[in-house]
Scaffold this motif. Structure first.
Motif, mmCIF file in Angstrom:
data_model
loop_
_atom_site.group_PDB
_atom_site.id
_atom_site.type_symbol
_atom_site.label_atom_id
_atom_site.label_comp_id
_atom_site.label_asym_id
_atom_site.label_seq_id
_atom_site.Cartn_x
_atom_site.Cartn_y
_atom_site.Cartn_z
ATOM 1 N N ASP A 317 0.812 -1.222 0.000
ATOM 2 C CA ASP A 317 0.000 0.000 0.000
ATOM 3 C C ASP A 317 0.842 1.267 0.000
ATOM 4 O O ASP A 317 0.379 2.312 -0.464
ATOM 5 C CB ASP A 317 -0.944 0.006 1.210
ATOM 6 N N SER A 318 2.034 1.229 0.537
ATOM 7 C CA SER A 318 2.854 2.448 0.539
ATOM 8 C C SER A 318 3.110 2.904 -0.896
ATOM 9 O O SER A 318 3.208 4.092 -1.169
ATOM 10 C CB SER A 318 4.181 2.210 1.263
ATOM 11 N N ALA A 319 3.184 1.954 -1.810
ATOM 12 C CA ALA A 319 3.469 2.270 -3.214
ATOM 13 C C ALA A 319 2.208 2.522 -4.024
ATOM 14 O O ALA A 319 2.184 3.397 -4.891
ATOM 15 C CB ALA A 319 4.246 1.118 -3.858
ATOM 16 N N HIS A 320 1.137 1.741 -3.740
ATOM 17 C CA HIS A 320 0.017 1.762 -4.696
ATOM 18 C C HIS A 320 -1.332 1.443 -4.066
ATOM 19 O O HIS A 320 -2.143 0.767 -4.696
ATOM 20 C CB HIS A 320 0.291 0.776 -5.842
ATOM 21 N N ALA A 321 -1.596 1.882 -2.850
ATOM 22 C CA ALA A 321 -2.902 1.570 -2.247
ATOM 23 C C ALA A 321 -3.993 1.903 -3.250
ATOM 24 O O ALA A 321 -4.055 3.011 -3.785
ATOM 25 C CB ALA A 321 -3.087 2.372 -0.970
ATOM 26 N N MET A 322 -4.843 0.935 -3.515
ATOM 27 C CA MET A 322 -5.815 1.087 -4.606
ATOM 28 C C MET A 322 -7.246 0.964 -4.089
ATOM 29 O O MET A 322 -7.453 0.472 -2.969
ATOM 30 C CB MET A 322 -5.535 0.027 -5.677
ATOM 31 N N PRO A 323 -8.214 1.373 -4.897
ATOM 32 C CA PRO A 323 -9.592 1.106 -4.483
ATOM 33 C C PRO A 323 -9.744 -0.401 -4.269
ATOM 34 O O PRO A 323 -9.039 -1.184 -4.912
ATOM 35 C CB PRO A 323 -10.414 1.577 -5.694
ATOM 36 N N VAL A 324 -10.649 -0.791 -3.390
ATOM 37 C CA VAL A 324 -10.655 -2.198 -2.951
ATOM 38 C C VAL A 324 -11.488 -3.097 -3.861
ATOM 39 O O VAL A 324 -11.618 -4.284 -3.591
ATOM 40 C CB VAL A 324 -11.204 -2.310 -1.510
ATOM 41 N N HIS A 325 -12.047 -2.557 -4.940
ATOM 42 C CA HIS A 325 -13.152 -3.239 -5.607
ATOM 43 C C HIS A 325 -12.802 -4.506 -6.379
ATOM 44 O O HIS A 325 -13.709 -5.231 -6.794
ATOM 45 C CB HIS A 325 -13.894 -2.241 -6.506
ATOM 46 N N LEU A 326 -11.533 -4.777 -6.594
ATOM 47 C CA LEU A 326 -11.178 -6.084 -7.175
ATOM 48 C C LEU A 326 -10.586 -7.002 -6.103
ATOM 49 O O LEU A 326 -10.163 -8.114 -6.404
ATOM 50 C CB LEU A 326 -10.175 -5.919 -8.326
ATOM 51 N N GLY A 327 -10.552 -6.533 -4.853
ATOM 52 C CA GLY A 327 -9.969 -7.341 -3.763
ATOM 53 C C GLY A 327 -8.538 -7.727 -4.089
ATOM 54 O O GLY A 327 -8.107 -8.855 -3.840
ATOM 55 N N ALA A 328 -7.780 -6.775 -4.633
ATOM 56 C CA ALA A 328 -6.474 -7.124 -5.188
ATOM 57 C C ALA A 328 -5.297 -6.487 -4.464
ATOM 58 O O ALA A 328 -4.150 -6.807 -4.774
ATOM 59 C CB ALA A 328 -6.429 -6.711 -6.665
ATOM 60 N N GLY A 329 -5.549 -5.586 -3.515
ATOM 61 C CA GLY A 329 -4.463 -4.769 -2.957
ATOM 62 C C GLY A 329 -3.370 -5.578 -2.282
ATOM 63 O O GLY A 329 -2.179 -5.412 -2.582
ATOM 64 N N ALA A 330 -3.737 -6.467 -1.381
ATOM 65 C CA ALA A 330 -2.717 -7.244 -0.665
ATOM 66 C C ALA A 330 -2.018 -8.184 -1.638
ATOM 67 O O ALA A 330 -0.796 -8.366 -1.576
ATOM 68 C CB ALA A 330 -3.358 -8.018 0.479
ATOM 69 N N GLY A 331 -2.792 -8.770 -2.544
ATOM 70 C CA GLY A 331 -2.198 -9.671 -3.538
ATOM 71 C C GLY A 331 -1.138 -8.961 -4.362
ATOM 72 O O GLY A 331 -0.065 -9.517 -4.641
ATOM 73 N N GLN A 332 -1.413 -7.716 -4.720
ATOM 74 C CA GLN A 332 -0.411 -6.956 -5.486
ATOM 75 C C GLN A 332 0.822 -6.686 -4.628
ATOM 76 O O GLN A 332 1.948 -6.712 -5.112
ATOM 77 C CB GLN A 332 -1.017 -5.662 -6.024
ATOM 78 N N GLY A 333 0.599 -6.420 -3.341
ATOM 79 C CA GLY A 333 1.735 -6.213 -2.433
ATOM 80 C C GLY A 333 2.572 -7.478 -2.317
ATOM 81 O O GLY A 333 3.804 -7.421 -2.250
ATOM 82 N N LEU A 334 1.909 -8.628 -2.307
ATOM 83 C CA LEU A 334 2.660 -9.889 -2.235
ATOM 84 C C LEU A 334 3.428 -10.134 -3.534
ATOM 85 O O LEU A 334 4.545 -10.660 -3.511
ATOM 86 C CB LEU A 334 1.726 -11.060 -1.918
ATOM 87 N N GLU A 335 2.839 -9.743 -4.646
ATOM 88 C CA GLU A 335 3.591 -9.863 -5.911
ATOM 89 C C GLU A 335 4.838 -8.964 -5.868
ATOM 90 O O GLU A 335 5.914 -9.355 -6.312
ATOM 91 C CB GLU A 335 2.712 -9.484 -7.109
ATOM 92 N N ASP A 336 4.679 -7.744 -5.319
ATOM 93 C CA ASP A 336 5.852 -6.850 -5.167
ATOM 94 C C ASP A 336 6.931 -7.560 -4.360
ATOM 95 O O ASP A 336 8.103 -7.596 -4.749
ATOM 96 C CB ASP A 336 5.512 -5.584 -4.352
ATOM 97 N N ALA A 337 6.494 -8.080 -3.201
ATOM 98 C CA ALA A 337 7.444 -8.684 -2.253
ATOM 99 C C ALA A 337 8.181 -9.844 -2.908
ATOM 100 O O ALA A 337 9.399 -9.997 -2.760
ATOM 101 C CB ALA A 337 6.684 -9.167 -1.015
ATOM 102 N N TYR A 338 7.434 -10.645 -3.629
ATOM 103 C CA TYR A 338 8.023 -11.844 -4.246
ATOM 104 C C TYR A 338 9.067 -11.456 -5.291
ATOM 105 O O TYR A 338 10.184 -11.971 -5.300
ATOM 106 C CB TYR A 338 6.890 -12.673 -4.864
ATOM 107 N N LEU A 339 8.713 -10.514 -6.153
ATOM 108 C CA LEU A 339 9.670 -10.098 -7.190
ATOM 109 C C LEU A 339 10.899 -9.442 -6.553
ATOM 110 O O LEU A 339 12.041 -9.734 -6.930
ATOM 111 C CB LEU A 339 9.019 -9.138 -8.191
ATOM 112 N N LEU A 340 10.659 -8.567 -5.597
ATOM 113 C CA LEU A 340 11.777 -7.847 -4.975
ATOM 114 C C LEU A 340 12.781 -8.828 -4.364
ATOM 115 O O LEU A 340 13.996 -8.702 -4.558
ATOM 116 C CB LEU A 340 11.232 -6.890 -3.905
ATOM 117 N N ALA A 341 12.251 -9.816 -3.662
ATOM 118 C CA ALA A 341 13.141 -10.797 -3.034
ATOM 119 C C ALA A 341 13.891 -11.605 -4.091
ATOM 120 O O ALA A 341 15.088 -11.870 -3.949
ATOM 121 C CB ALA A 341 12.334 -11.717 -2.125
#
Ligand SMILES: Cc1cc2nc3c(=O)[nH]c(=O)nc-3n(C[C@H](O)[C@H](O)[C@H](O)COP(=O)(O)OP(=O)(O)OC[C@H]3O[C@@H](n4cnc5c(N)ncnc54)[C@H](O)[C@@H]3O)c2cc1C
Length: 433
Positions: A317-341
């Motif tokens: 969320d620090s990078a891209h907190a989004m409207p919640v309507h696709l229920g995708a925000g945390a999932g996108q954060g996990l994708e960030d985390a996975y790629l970064l690592a």
């Protein structure tokens, strides 16, 4: 294994929410050590549900935490949840069925209690590397070595780090170190408020509802408002989020100032009154909510020009907190985390090329998350009759299938890593193996 030179780097994550913890676990998996500095006295989440999509499940499996999410869980029944996970009905009258959307691509989709989700992650992180009551106040390059940073905290202490990962949520402090501006300049009211509640299924049944709210997720469509529900904790609780949007002003121009509280208590009467134009069953459901909370829904907007500056990186969320309507925000954060690592831990990443590697992280993740941010905003329009085709079932179904299935669900676990490594090779930063 990571190169010797990245293995010796000191990595600090600011914020121990789901994205910070997932990032720490992903870095540990790459053989990298990391410390989390969390503002609160312990890891914790609010009492609400969260939807876990196929892309998120793939990451949880890769990190080795999926079984724990299920086990702590909620006795989730993914078999049943797979089919007709979102059942669209009209909010008004007798809630006629619009269509069943099955999100079953690749992996199954389900809802869990946020606390269970966070607990499962916490169990996979070395607690001696978690530091609490550490509210970050600034991230400052060292004068003696600008590629190292001093991370300062509200208690007057500080730590030095080679890489600082900002996972400190929508009001991120670390964001300021990336943008060079006040972090709240990229923090806007989305013009939507959401009433959130968890209600025992037994109370819902006692209220005489006819719809079985445990059989699937539901989305009740209405003009400038909609209600979502899904079961958690083996169907013993119903997670409710009821949205109301003011579309009279463009986003960013609404009267709510950035300093306005994110959440305020709401009464049952207020909630039910908001949905007087909805049908009886949903009104009965809402009348079961004893203590609703009304959330002013903020987002990161205007978009960031970069998620990275030097060796300071944003995830979640620090990078891209989004409207919640696709229920995708945390999932996108996990994708960030996975790629970064995967990138920091890549055998070809070194202390010398690290900043170039992080720039590719930014390119890949910023493009995808900002696209999904738009999709999430659009989904809210679709649910609330603000799309140009109103509530036309075929158009609605087609567009939501695009977002949920093609864009979000179909995303390959290692797709971002392949793209990023390909670009690093094209630019001569990594050797072609
Ligand atoms: C109503 C609603 C429904 C949602 N539904 C879904 C869903 O179904 N599926 C989904 O994928 N997403 C959903 N989301 C989005 C999801 O909740 C967020 O994207 C996700 O929680 C963001 O995680 P995070 O770790 O980035 O931030 P947060 O969860 O906000 O964690 C940030 C952490 O940083 C700490 N912190 C903050 N400031 C500092 C500081 N200065 N120093 C140190 N620590 C700090 C905080 O205490 C916190 O622990 C929903 C959001 C809402 C509002």
């Amino acid at each position: 294994m990571p190169s010797e030179s990245t293995r010796t780097l000191k990595i600090v994550i600011v914020g121990g929410g789901v994205c910070g913890l997932a990032c720490a676990i992903a870095l540990n998996k790459q053989g990298l050590e990391v410390d989390i500095y969390e503002a609160a006295a312990k890891f914790g989440e609010i009492g609400a549900g969260i939807g876990i999509g196929g892309n998120t499940i793939a990451i949880l499996k890769a990190l080795g935490v999926y079984e724990d999410v299920l086990a702590r869980g909620d006795g989730v029944n993914p078999e049943r949840a797979q089919v007709g996970w979102v059942r669209f009905r009209y909010g008004a009258d007798d809630h006629a069925l619009v269509w069943d959307h099955s999100i079953g691509i690749g992996e199954k989709t389900f809802g869990v209690h946020r606390a269970s989700f966070l607990d499962a992650l916490v169990g996979h992180f070395d607690q001696t590397r978690a530091h609490f009551n550490k509210r970050c106040t600034a991230v400052i390059p060292l004068k003696s070595n600008p590629s190292r940073y001093e991370v300062t905290f509200a208690d007057g202490t500080s730590v030095e780090a080679d890489i600082v990962i900002g996972a400190d949520g929508i009001k991120s402090t670390v964001r300021g170190a990336v943008t060079g501006k006040d972090p709240l300049e990229n923090f806007s009211f989305s013009n939507t408020v959401a009433y959130r509640a968890l209600v025992p299924t037994s109370a819902v049944k006692s209220a005489g509802t006819k719809i079985d709210y445990t059989e699937a997720g539901f989305l009740f469509l209405g003009k400038n408002k909609h209600v979502t529900t899904y079961p958690i904790r083996s169907g013993s609780l119903i997670n409710i989020v009821a949205f109301v949007t003011d579309r009279t002003l463009p986003m960013g121009q609404a009267t709510l100032p950035p300093g306005a509280p994110q959440v305020v208590p709401a009464t049952t009467e207020e909630l039910v009154a908001e949905y007087m134009d909805f049908g009886e069953d949903v009104r009965k459901l809402l009348s079961c909510v004893p203590n609703a909370s009304r959330w002013n829904m903020f987002v990161v907007h205007p978009f960031l020009d970069s998620f990275v500056k030097g060796r300071v990186v944003l995830v979640g969320d620090s990078a891209h907190a989004m409207p919640v309507h696709l229920g995708a925000g945390a999932g996108q954060g996990l994708e960030d985390a996975y790629l970064l690592a995967r990138l920091i831990g890549h055998p070809q990443t070194t202390a010398d090329n690290l900043e170039d590697v992080l720039k590719i992280y930014d390119e890949v993740r910023r493009t995808r998350t900002q696209h999904i941010w738009h999709g999430s905003m659009r989904a809210g329009d679709i649910y609330e009759g603000a799309a140009e085709y109103g509530f036309s079932h075929d158009e609605m179904a087609k567009e939501l299938r695009y977002w949920w299935d093609e864009v979000i669900g179909n995303h390959k676990l290692d797709g971002d890593t392949e793209t990023a490594v390909g670009r690093l090779q094209e630019r001569g930063i990594f050797a072609v193996e």
